[in-house]
Design an enzyme around this catalytic site. Structure first.
Site, PDB file in Angstrom:
ATOM      1  CE  LYS A 179      -3.960  -1.826  -0.145  1.00 59.80           C
ATOM      2  NZ  LYS A 179      -5.061  -1.479  -1.043  1.00 59.80           N
ATOM      3  CG  ASP A 217      -3.929  -0.453  -4.199  1.00 59.53           C
ATOM      4  OD1 ASP A 217      -4.303   0.617  -4.703  1.00 59.53           O
ATOM      5  OD2 ASP A 217      -4.720  -1.334  -3.785  1.00 59.53           O
ATOM      6  CD  GLU A 227      -4.802  -2.478  -7.102  1.00 56.98           C
ATOM      7  OE1 GLU A 227      -3.989  -3.397  -7.321  1.00 56.98           O
ATOM      8  OE2 GLU A 227      -5.747  -2.617  -6.307  1.00 56.98           O
ATOM      9  CD  GLU A 265      -9.847  -1.330  -5.164  1.00 56.10           C
ATOM     10  OE1 GLU A 265      -8.719  -1.727  -5.478  1.00 56.10           O
ATOM     11  OE2 GLU A 265     -10.225  -1.228  -3.989  1.00 56.10           O
ATOM     12  CG  ASP A 304     -14.751  -6.865  -5.825  1.00 57.81           C
ATOM     13  OD1 ASP A 304     -13.823  -6.774  -5.005  1.00 57.81           O
ATOM     14  OD2 ASP A 304     -15.700  -7.653  -5.687  1.00 57.81           O
ATOM     15  CG  HIS A 321     -10.605  -5.400  -5.872  1.00 65.20           C
ATOM     16  ND1 HIS A 321     -11.676  -5.474  -5.004  1.00 65.20           N
ATOM     17  CD2 HIS A 321      -9.599  -4.832  -5.172  1.00 65.20           C
ATOM     18  CE1 HIS A 321     -11.336  -4.945  -3.833  1.00 65.20           C
ATOM     19  NE2 HIS A 321     -10.082  -4.550  -3.910  1.00 65.20           N
ATOM     20  CD  GLU A 324      -6.657  -7.764  -4.426  1.00 64.44           C
ATOM     21  OE1 GLU A 324      -7.432  -7.458  -5.346  1.00 64.44           O
ATOM     22  OE2 GLU A 324      -6.214  -6.945  -3.586  1.00 64.44           O
TER      23      GLU A 324
HETATM   24 CA    CA Z   1      -6.799  -1.945  -4.521  1.00 67.20          CA
END
Ligand code: CA
Length: 382
Positions: free
Chosen positions: A172, A200, A226, A252, A275, A302, A335
């Site tokens: 992240k 991301d 991302e 997502e 997603d 996602h 993922e």
């Molecule tokens: Ca994400």
């Protein structure tokens, strides 16, 4: 076969000292909305609604108050007709977000019923599997809240994934360029050059910032970047994509074929990440996948939530075509969320265990899972 009932379960558990931060806020609890649809033949199906910030009980309310009364008496095999009918009923104030997540849970449950009725996994009903197992990457490396050094904690977590057999992981970012670079450098140097590393930002930047960051990150061999910019900023995506040597991914926070139309046709991302539990379920995501294949934009879904969403996403992952078909096609990553979740793996009797970097895709009927109703009832808050 006729639908006779729809039941929702909202589950919640506080994370306490396992609360984790990311670019937008600190997540202090895990919630989910599950939906069980029953039929006059005794077959039941289950679905899960994706949510990040909106309370899961709102998604459950959409399911029980807005959609459930409209599908009683309908045939689960009419899933596409049901989808368009329900979408149209909330179109004026719906179209994106929780109304579509709620619709996703219903659609997934209908496909679970169809699979169980035919004795086939959903991937068979969708046209067959391109793969029998899923090569996973670890989603984790959030910002722990109660540690002396976030950087040290990230390094330790990253080394843990490597030791567990992961070949890829996602960090992240989005805390500001300087902090992002500090974390990225520490993690890359700790795990070595052989591991695939994604980042991301959860749409923390504007295009200019994201481009600057992307150029700085290049030397650490980042596989993809991302959600660099907010989901509404399609032109920002295009600008970042054109000026970055790192693959740009996103999706997502987008919903339905209508929402994905621009991302795909304007070639705003290198990899599309819808997603399944958010964008409309199997019925809708297969239309998005078809559109993506026409523009030759790879789809890597996602995945978030409990074992219900995970099982559903594995069925989807099986049927993702190659982008493009060739003698030695690319092997997409799946993922696999490893961030703290007290009940992810407890809602079903079946457990998902990674072996040598892969998750098996169940070949049992429907989603291939059964809810642990003892556990689900105990954790249900409404
Ligand atoms: Ca994400």
């Amino acid at each position: 076969m006729k639908i006779t009932g729809v039941t929702t379960y909202v589950l919640e558990e506080l994370l306490k000292d396992k609360a984790f931060g990311w670019s937008q806020w600190v997540t202090d609890r895990r919630q989910t909305a599950l939906c069980v649809i029953s039929t006059d033949e005794g077959i039941e199906g289950v679905g899960e609604a994706f949510y990040i910030g909106g309370p899961a009980k709102i998604a459950a309310g959409m399911i029980s108050d807005a959609y459930a009364p409209l599908i009683i008496g309908k045939d689960p095999f009419d899933n596409a007709v049901i989808w368009d009918f329900l979408y149209n009923r909330t179109r004026d104030q719906g179209r994106k977000g929780l109304p579509i997540s709620a619709l996703s849970a219903i659609d997934i449950a209908l496909w679970d019923i169809k699979g169980k009725a035919k004795g086939l996994p959903i991937y068979k009903l969708l046209g067959g599997a391109y793969r029998e197992k899923a090569h996973v990457y670890a989603t984790g490396l959030y910002e722990p809240q109660h540690v002396p050094s976030v950087k040290d904690a990230l390094v330790e977590e990253a080394l843990g994934y490597k030791k567990d057999g992961f070949s890829a992981m996602k960090l992240k970012i989005g805390y500001g360029i300087e902090t992002d670079m500090e974390y990225l450098k520490a993690v890359r140097e700790a795990i070595g050059d052989d591991m695939v590393l994604m980042v991301d930002a959860n749409h923390a930047y504007n295009a200019a910032e994201a481009i600057r960051l992307a150029r700085k990150m290049e030397k650490y061999d980042v596989y993809w970047f991302e959600e660099p910019v907010p989901p509404e900023d399609i032109d920002g995506y295009i600008e970042v994509k054109q000026k970055s040597n790192i693959l740009i991914t996103g999706g997502e926070c987008e919903f339905t074929r209508y929402g994905f139309r621009e991302l795909i046709t304007r070639r705003a991302v290198d990899i599309l990440q819808p997603d399944l539990c958010g964008t409309g379920g199997f019925t809708e995501i297969m239309k998005i996948v078809a559109m993506a294949s026409a523009w030759n934009v790879p789809v890597i879904p996602h995945v978030w939530g409990t074992n219900v969403g995970l099982a559903a996403s594995l069925q989807l992952f099986a049927v993702l075509p190659h982008f493009p078909e060739r003698r030695f096609p690319a092997k997409p990553f799946f993922e696999y969320d490893r961030s703290p979740h007290p009940f992810r793996n407890k809602v079903t009797h079946e457990k998902f265990i990674m072996k040598d970097g892969y998750l098996d895709i169940p070949d049992r009927p429907g989603l291939g899972i059964t809810l642990d109703m003892d556990f689900v009832s105990k954790r249900t808050i409404i």
